[in-house]
Design an enzyme around this catalytic site. Sequence first.
Site, short mmCIF file in Angstrom:
data_model
loop_
_atom_site.label_atom_id
_atom_site.label_comp_id
_atom_site.label_asym_id
_atom_site.label_seq_id
_atom_site.Cartn_x
_atom_site.Cartn_y
_atom_site.Cartn_z
N CYS A 1 -31.57 32.19 -13.74
CA CYS A 1 -32.85 32.89 -13.89
C CYS A 1 -33.01 33.36 -15.33
O CYS A 1 -32.08 33.90 -15.91
CB CYS A 1 -32.90 34.09 -12.94
SG CYS A 1 -34.50 34.94 -12.98
N CYS B 1 -27.43 38.58 -3.73
CA CYS B 1 -27.80 37.22 -4.13
C CYS B 1 -27.24 36.94 -5.52
O CYS B 1 -27.32 37.76 -6.41
CB CYS B 1 -29.32 37.09 -4.16
SG CYS B 1 -29.99 36.99 -2.52
N GLU C 1 -27.11 29.16 -3.91
CA GLU C 1 -26.71 29.80 -2.66
C GLU C 1 -27.90 30.15 -1.78
O GLU C 1 -29.02 30.37 -2.24
CB GLU C 1 -25.84 31.02 -2.92
CG GLU C 1 -26.52 32.12 -3.66
CD GLU C 1 -25.53 33.23 -4.01
OE1 GLU C 1 -24.64 33.00 -4.86
OE2 GLU C 1 -25.65 34.31 -3.43
N CYS D 1 -32.58 33.68 3.17
CA CYS D 1 -32.90 34.01 1.79
C CYS D 1 -32.70 32.75 0.94
O CYS D 1 -31.59 32.22 0.90
CB CYS D 1 -31.97 35.14 1.33
SG CYS D 1 -32.18 35.60 -0.38
N CYS E 1 -32.73 40.32 -15.84
CA CYS E 1 -32.67 41.76 -15.54
C CYS E 1 -31.23 42.23 -15.76
O CYS E 1 -30.28 41.52 -15.43
CB CYS E 1 -33.11 42.04 -14.11
SG CYS E 1 -34.76 41.42 -13.81
N CYS F 1 -28.53 42.26 -12.72
CA CYS F 1 -28.51 41.19 -11.72
C CYS F 1 -27.48 40.11 -12.03
O CYS F 1 -27.35 39.68 -13.18
CB CYS F 1 -29.91 40.56 -11.65
SG CYS F 1 -30.01 39.13 -10.58
#
Length: 355
Positions: free
Chosen positions: A112, A341, A92, A105, A116, A119
């Site tokens: 990822c 995000c 995205e 962005c 974290c 997230c």
Amino acid sequence: MSHSSIYGLTYEQLQSWLMEHGEKRFRTEQVWNWLYKKRIDRFEDMNNVNQSTIDLLKENFVLHTMAEEIRQESKDGTIKFLFKLADGNVIETVLMRFNYGLSVCVTTQVGCNIGCSFCASGLLRKSRDLNSGEIVEQIMNVQKHMDERGEEERVSHIVVMGIGEPLDNYKNLMDFLYIVNDDGGLNIGARHITVSTSGLAHKMYEFADDPIQVNLAISLHAPNNELRTQIMKINRAFPIEKLMKAVDYYLEKKNRRITYEYIMLHDVNDHKKEALELAKLIRNHRHLAYVNLIPYNTVDEHIDYQRSSSENIQAFYETLKAEGIQCGVRWENGADIDAACGQLRSKQIKKTKAV
Ligand code: SAH
Ligand code: SF4
């Protein structure tokens, strides 16, 4: 090289490639201009370029490696794009409107690995890095969308804050930065570009040594190791002392302000104690520090985390201010369209899996 994105080449790389293939030096500027100023969608449209050069480019490169799958527009003008990559993965990209211009962005990885705990992107482990062409193409697609609207609006700012850890995809990130910054092309000013990292200290040294003058943001989110490790497990590998050493090096080399991002998580990191501790941590270089307080966007899967109340955010802000720390609160854009995000992507993947 087989059909890769032409947007993945820096000006110098395109020049070397063309010259290795028997083209004259001046061709680079012509082709670059067609790509980034006129923003063609087909190589055939480069009408002052020889047919043989066009054929050469067509045999080796493509202008599109991704397709727009979803586009959502918010009342405040934020537009969220979901792109499907050639291998079927989705990423995205978000366009935000500010009084100073249009900011995009971008995503740097599919998923990822930093993981974290708060997230949405980290929910899905990284399946691969994006190549430089795929990162540039996000900007091109958004810019072309704006071109089609005919309002002559130009993407003026970039934040590398989409899915992924940019410094974990270092080479592609750097090529991307040089491509979008090139003054004969998109010409997006380095000072208008911000790279956000979860704090990969070893890479921050390399980043400090690079001459490009883009901004750096560090996702700090907690002022001590115990709390930071609890919410960001990367803090085990790069604890706050290591991170701050890399910060010292960066500041010495660049003398540029660093933004510290701090997500406001209700009753986790939003007490006065943490505000004071944070102020102490960055006090020594407060003239080159800015703290961005980010009200947390709740993520369905992370039920243990809630957004801090407005009162707590305000109080935290006041404490930092009173301690002489420059700071602000980043109120979100696109609240009605899965703003954070990674949220649109993770929802879309869940939907796809459900059918
Ligand atoms: N991986 C990089 C860049 C992408 S994340 C990094 O972590 O810095 C960009 C920013 O959005 C980070 O500061 C991240 O902590 C924050 N973020 C992630 N999930 C969020 C959420 N649900 N609400 C608010 N901010 C979030
Ligand atoms: Fe990765 Fe950044 Fe999300 Fe952490 S906050 S999981 S580093 S995208």
